[in-house]
Design an enzyme around this catalytic site. Structure first.
Site, PDB file in Angstrom:
ATOM      1  N   CYS A 208      -6.933  -7.274   3.932  1.00  0.00           N
ATOM      2  CA  CYS A 208      -8.309  -6.974   4.789  1.00  0.00           C
ATOM      3  C   CYS A 208      -9.429  -7.909   4.243  1.00  0.00           C
ATOM      4  O   CYS A 208     -10.552  -8.140   5.085  1.00  0.00           O
ATOM      5  CB  CYS A 208      -8.714  -5.780   5.011  1.00  0.00           C
ATOM      6  SG  CYS A 208      -8.914  -4.883   3.481  1.00  0.00           S
TER       7      CYS A 208
ATOM      8  N   HIS B 283       0.777  -1.113  -0.004  1.00  0.00           N
ATOM      9  CA  HIS B 283      -0.137   0.080  -0.201  1.00  0.00           C
ATOM     10  C   HIS B 283       0.932   1.248  -0.120  1.00  0.00           C
ATOM     11  O   HIS B 283       0.496   2.049  -0.973  1.00  0.00           O
ATOM     12  CB  HIS B 283      -0.861   0.191   1.231  1.00  0.00           C
ATOM     13  CG  HIS B 283      -1.785  -1.235   1.337  1.00  0.00           C
ATOM     14  ND1 HIS B 283      -2.767  -1.460   0.305  1.00  0.00           N
ATOM     15  CD2 HIS B 283      -2.045  -2.102   2.377  1.00  0.00           C
ATOM     16  CE1 HIS B 283      -3.300  -2.922   0.538  1.00  0.00           C
ATOM     17  NE2 HIS B 283      -2.998  -3.023   1.837  1.00  0.00           N
TER      18      HIS B 283
END
Length: 446
Positions: A42, A10
């Site tokens: 996630c 990320h």
């Protein structure tokens, strides 16, 4: 200007995109061990439990997309050493075995995090699995078709979601954690109790307050022994947290005790021309005003953007984080931002708190739903430091409201009088967040 980015999930992805956006003529080289980037881990539990439309959509960027922006992508390349004095990287191509050096003017360390793997006897069993990256996700998804039972170790967000996912698939599920409550680091006990009842009502066996001591593999199962009980299942999945992936070079920097690189508000590390962001770095935690380690994708994205804005000169400071988060378990929303009362006590920070349960909209409606809420504030300044909500109604966006309140140092008095809308479909004349703040004011004024 030559920029090297080490690690590209990320923070690395957003660093690369924003450096090239701000400086399209710069030479940006990206080094990533894996063959993919930007995987939203996630979503693993959701995919395992058949609640993802397309796993390919769990990636929001690709090496090809960054190449089109102008990045020189080195996928499946491992940076084996960093010579900070001479600004050189030692790199190994993991496919061909070739090694080479890369020099840089600016370095961005976004090496992310690695799962915590405690030195427990038997943990190297093939039946003990991890839940972190795309490879793990594929393994968990594949064997979910065949297993009948699973033991999830770690009842933070990832473990809690995975255990819920297995339960919804009809697997015999056990959830174990050394802490006394589910989501014990995220919620206070009154909300953990709600989650625990839902787990039990859905057939999940709980082993809270139990430390895993060993794993023993049999021909058809894995036996997990804790300090209190023995459990057996087809697989066990470790979800006990993450550590910054900085071991190779952490001694070169100012770090937190766990090795996270301390960065300032412009993402500078303690070394000149070296930036860091994401799970490899610290964050400024607004409720306490200090540096902490909070590995969340939201923090990684924002810090990565700031690397791009500040890589040439300091222009955009980091506003800090409240560690806002949410999870849905068995149809119930849990959303929080900032400190819990228990976390504040662990940190030795003096706070006051209140709990309130109220229906989210008027009782004259054909249906309404109760919302259980906690609010934490500084008893001297009356500024809000944290809050959490849980309900079968979607209260997730209210945590974002609390996050903004914490960041802007809003007091309980101000929050109780905010101009919230009223419409019976949505809320009461006194919005439930206002009601919670009002309860705080009433307690504080006694």
């Amino acid at each position: 200007m030559k920029v090297s980015i080490v690690g590209c999930t990320h923070a690395g992805t957003f660093s690369a995109m924003n450096i090239l956006k701000e400086h399209p003529d710069w030479e940006v080289s990206v080094f990533e061990r894996n063959d993919n980037l930007s995987f939203l881990s996630c979503g693993i539990a959701l995919w395992v439990s058949d609640r993802v439309s397309d796993p390919n959509k769990m990636f929001y960027a690709s090496p090809e997309a960054l190449t089109e922006l102008g990045a020189h992508m080195h996928m499946q390349h491992d940076v084996t050493n960093i010579d900070f004095d001479n600004k050189k990287l030692a790199v190994k191509n993991l496919v061909s075995g070739e090694t080479f050096e890369q020099d840089y003017d600016k370095l961005v360390i976004t090496t992310g995090s690695a799962p915590v793997i405690p030195p427990i006897p038997g943990i190297d069993s093939s039946r003990v699995m991890l839940c972190k990256n795309w490879t793990n996700a594929n393994e968990l998804k594949e064997n979910a078709k065949d297993i009948k039972s699973a033991i999830v170790i770690g009842a933070g967000y990832i473990g809690a979601e995975l255990a819920e996912g297995y339960a919804t698939l009809g697997k015999e599920t056990t959830l174990i954690d050394a802490l006394p409550h589910v989501l014990g680091k995220n919620l206070d006990p009154n909300m953990s109790a709600v989650a625990e009842k839902d787990y039990i009502d859905n057939g999940v066996k709980l082993g809270m307050g139990e430390k895993v001591q060993s794993f023993e593999e049999t021909d058809h199962s894995v036996i997990v022994k804790t300090d209190k009980n023995t459990y057996e299942a087809d697989i066990a999945v470790m979800c006990v947290g993450f550590r910054p992936n900085t071991k190779m070079f952490a001694d070169e920097f100012e770090t937190l005790p766990n090795g996270a690189l301390i960065v300032d508000k412009y993402m500078h590390t303690s070394k000149e021309d070296v930036f860091s962001a994401g799970d490899a770095a610290s964050v400024h935690y607004n409720p306490t005003g200090d540096n902490q380690y909070i590995p969340l994708a939201t923090n990684s994205v924002r810090q990565g953007i700031l690397v791009g804005k500040n890589i040439e000169k300091d222009t955009a400071p980091y506003m800090g984080t409240q560690a806002s988060s949410a999870v849905e378990l068995f149809g119930r929303t849990y959303a929080a931002s900032g400190l819990t009362k228990e976390h504040a006590e662990v940190l030795g920070k003096k706070v006051d708190s209140v709990s309130l349960e109220d229906n989210y909209r008027p009782e004259f409606m054909l249906t309404t739903t109760p919302v259980l809420m906690n609010l934490v504030w500084d008893p001297e300044t009356r500024e809000i430091l944290g809050g959490a909500l849980t309900s079968m109604y979607d209260v997730s966006q209210s945590a974002n409201l609390l996050s903004l309140a914490i960041q802007k140092k809003v007091t309980i008095d101000e929050l109780s009088m905010v101009d919230f809308l009223f419409q019976p479909n949505f809320d009461k004349p006194v919005n439930y967040v206002s009601a919670l703040a009002g309860a705080a004011v009433e307690k504080a004024d006694k």
